[in-house]
Design a protein around this motif. Structure first.
Motif, PDB file in Angstrom:
ATOM      1  N   CYS A 224      13.034   6.474  -7.438  1.00 41.70           N
ATOM      2  CA  CYS A 224      11.747   6.075  -8.007  1.00 41.70           C
ATOM      3  C   CYS A 224      11.002   7.322  -8.483  1.00 41.70           C
ATOM      4  N   CYS A 227       7.527   8.064  -5.964  1.00 41.48           N
ATOM      5  CA  CYS A 227       7.639   8.624  -4.609  1.00 41.48           C
ATOM      6  C   CYS A 227       8.826   9.572  -4.477  1.00 41.48           C
ATOM      7  N   ARG A 230      12.674   6.456  -2.553  1.00 41.42           N
ATOM      8  CA  ARG A 230      13.520   5.259  -2.550  1.00 41.42           C
ATOM      9  C   ARG A 230      14.164   5.039  -3.918  1.00 41.42           C
ATOM     10  N   CYS A 247      10.333   2.058  -7.402  1.00 44.24           N
ATOM     11  CA  CYS A 247      10.812   1.335  -6.219  1.00 44.24           C
ATOM     12  C   CYS A 247       9.871   0.175  -5.882  1.00 44.24           C
ATOM     13  N   CYS A 250       6.296   1.370  -4.437  1.00 41.21           N
ATOM     14  CA  CYS A 250       5.366   1.888  -5.448  1.00 41.21           C
ATOM     15  C   CYS A 250       5.001   0.794  -6.450  1.00 41.21           C
TER      16      CYS A 250
HETATM   17 ZN    ZN Z   1       8.526   4.752  -5.056  1.00 41.67          ZN
END
Ligand code: ZN
Length: 676
Positions: A224, A227, A230, A247, A250
């Protein structure tokens, strides 16, 4: 009245009596103390590209803990009286779910409660389930996904929820034993039974968090972009318009306002950083331009961008002053998105005519767009010491006092913080305000007033509606109401990051937090720690400056009110030339090694006085210059406390105190000059 509280902070039967309406009767028979926390906090909140996502992360945690609190209120035997922290009455979520106020997160990520022994464990397990389910409900609601979906799985693994329970009826002797074996230390002699239990439960919670279960599965595929943690998915499957993969966690934050809209009918208009940075400029435009000029500007914008794409959907509360008295043209100009005023920015790249007009206006009215804003992080100092009784007279900590501490914190966050940051003429926007924690975006024009009031109101250092560090009995009197605060033994540390609107948000968040830590580690002689503010400036060129100062030193002189603000005023009125900084730096190199003392102090004042300029027609009156020089000297003398009280940091390192002082001056100049 004043006399009664002589002994405050939170001391004496009188205080309890005065505020007894707020305190429930708390019997400890057959009861246990419970602590319940939701995480992760920092990694979850600070993964944000936009202000709205940042807000959504904060809000979501507050909203989730509310699910647990509500369950305790509804299902426990003592109902809401069993909750010791946070203080619930008056909380927006408690009062009215359809109120606009509920869009401000005000609940912390933890609560403490006193529960019946025979119901406690079951209730806490249910709370955990309710919080987990709520998060998944929101995801199902927003993304129309099933339990088999990868997005669902990501959200299922997100939360770290812990609770610890401790019976309150064990003898003090047993608790002392337990404290020893947990910490390897002796509890203080005069510690109260209740404090001992709260200390133990905090220790247990700390230990519990350290053995968190890791169901960590290494995720494959592209990460992602928000972040970086993930796996990211095509944003389209979450109905998100973006080019990069995101992800589920988020994605949920980005779409969270849609959930609030369908669930409660509330529209969220969270301003972007440039809208915060430019709020004062827009107001100056509106007050400078006449009706024809305003219409001309709107006309140009209409022609260039059409469909009013250049306007914010709504005027954001707090960002502009009295909206009601504004004409339709004025309102429209105030609603223009900040980026459309940036002559060097991307939005106006091709728009020669608009740029030309803006240049003309700026020149005619001597206006300058400010492209910088501040993000502040505030945190109460030594909050653990309040609960452990160390901050109280006679260490008489009881559940009742704990309740009053919670009440004081809620008073602060609900009665004062919003007004200080978002009130009339303040041009700020809160991200979070819960108890001793505040996170907010602020326009630079009002930055120092906001900082000072946040600090002063926290400890009740307020007299006649003015912050005054020399006067406090811990009670703030407003409109006939006595409002309890923690009192003058309380303090806060604050980290502030000043950044260009193009600076990546997560970087600004990181810097503001680092500054808060810097303020906390700040020590001056007498082993006085914390109670300070630290400012980090990230210039668009990449250059940085950092400075840290106490809010006040031994003489109680208010650093901001008596030192910074008068100087800022002279800079804004162009009475002091910025060349002062360069001269000072050169001179300091020559004077390297010179200890703080009369020679150095006088030299700094002499240099600054020499840089005072007045207009030509004022030149005739020598008195004007003398007056300004006197003002400069007075404010510099207050500011010189900053290096005269040499500071060091926790690990015994002593930074260059003179440079810390010069950096602060540079930051003040930067703000006064509205950027480079
Ligand atoms: Zn994320």
């Amino acid at each position: 009245m004043k006399k009664i509280f002589k002994e405050h902070p939170l001391s004496g039967e009188q205080l309890i009596k005065t505020f007894e309406d707020y305190i429930p009767e708390i019997s400890l028979k057959n009861k246990s103390l419970a602590i319940f926390t939701i995480g992760p906090v920092q990694s979850f909140i600070s993964a944000a590209k936009k202000t709205k996502e940042y807000w959504a992360g904060s809000y979501l945690l507050s909203y989730l803990i509310w699910q647990a609190l509500k369950h305790i209120m509804e299902e426990s035997k003592e109902g809401e009286n069993s909750i010791i922290y946070p203080y619930l009455k008056n909380q927006p979520l408690y009062k009215d779910l359809r109120n606009e106020e509920i869009t401000l997160p005000t609940l912390p990520n933890r609560f403490l409660a006193i529960l019946e022994n025979n119901e406690a464990e079951q209730l806490l397990e249910e709370c955990k389930k309710m919080v987990e389910n709520k998060l998944l409900d929101i995801a199902i609601n927003l993304f129309n996904i099933s339990k088999e979906d990868k997005i669902y799985k990501q959200l299922e693994e997100l939360l770290e929820i812990y609770w610890v329970l401790l019976p309150l009826e064990k003898s003090k002797k047993t608790e002392i034993e337990r404290y020893r074996s947990l910490t390897g230390m002796e509890p203080a002699n005069d510690i109260s039974h209740y404090s001992l239990v709260t200390s133990i439960i905090e220790e247990l919670m700390g230990a519990r968090k350290n053995i968190r279960e890791f169901n960590y599965i290494e995720e494959k595929g592209v990460k992602c972009y928000i972040c970086g943690e993930r796996t990211g998915f095509e944003p389209g499957i979450m109905n998100i318009e973006d080019e990069k993969k995101i992800c589920g966690v988020c994605g949920l934050k980005r779409k969270f306002s849609d959930y609030l809209k369908t669930e409660f009918g509330i529209e969220i208009h969270y301003p972007s950083v440039i809208d915060i940075a430019t709020a004062d400029y827009k107001e100056e435009l509106v007050s400078s331009l006449d009706k024809d000029e305003l219409n001309q500007l709107l006309n140009y914008m209409d022609k260039e961008f059409g469909n009013q794409d250049y306007q914010m959907p709504e005027l954001v509360n707090g960002l502009v002053g009295d909206v009601k008295s504004k004409s339709p043209e004025e309102k429209k100009v105030l609603k223009i998105k900040g980026t459309y005023f940036d002559i060097e920015g991307n939005e106006l790249k091709e728009s020669i005519k608009v740029k030309k007009l803006l240049k003309k206006i700026n020149k005619k009215y001597n206006l300058k767009l400010n492209k910088y804003y501040a993000l502040l992080y505030m945190d109460g100092d030594d909050m653990g010491k309040w609960v452990s009784g160390e901050k109280l007279k006679h260490r008489e900590m009881t559940p009742e006092f704990h309740y009053l501490i919670s009440k004081s914190l809620t008073n602060y966050s609900l009665k004062f913080v919003k007004r200080i940051v978002e009130g009339k003429g303040r041009r700020g926007k809160l991200v979070y305000s819960g108890g001793d924690d505040v996170v907010a975006f602020v326009n630079l024009k009002n930055l120092f007033e906001v900082l000072r009031e946040l600090r002063g109101y926290f400890s009740g250092n307020v007299f006649d509606n003015q912050v005054n560090y020399k006067a406090s009995d811990g009670i703030i009197r407003e409109k006939g109401e006595d409002i309890l605060t923690l009192g003058s033994k309380a303090s806060v540390s604050m980290g502030i990051c000043i950044a260009h609107y193009k600076e990546p948000l997560h970087f600004v968040i990181k810097n503001a937090r680092a500054m808060e830590k810097k303020a906390k580690k700040h020590i001056i002689s007498g082993n006085r720690k914390k109670n300070a503010f630290a400012i980090g400036l990230i210039k668009h060129s990449g250059e940085t400056r950092e400075a840290v100062s106490k809010w006040f030193y031994d003489d109680g002189e208010d650093i901001i009110e008596k030192g910074i603000k008068p100087l800022l005023n002279l800079i804004q009125k162009e009475h002091i030339s910025q060349s002062f900084i360069y001269t000072l730096k050169n001179e300091m190199e020559l004077l390297e090694g010179l200890e703080a003392g009369d020679i150095l102090d006088d030299e700094i004042i002499r240099l600054m006085k020499r840089k005072i300029t007045v207009d030509e027609d004022e030149e005739k009156e020598d008195s004007k210059r003398k007056k300004l020089q006197k003002q400069t000297e007075a404010s510099l003398k207050v500011l010189q406390q900053i290096y005269k009280n040499r500071y060091w940091i926790e690990d015994n390192k002593e930074p260059n105190n003179i440079y810390n002082f010069i950096n602060l001056l540079e930051i003040i100049f930067f703000i006064g000059k509205r950027g480079e």
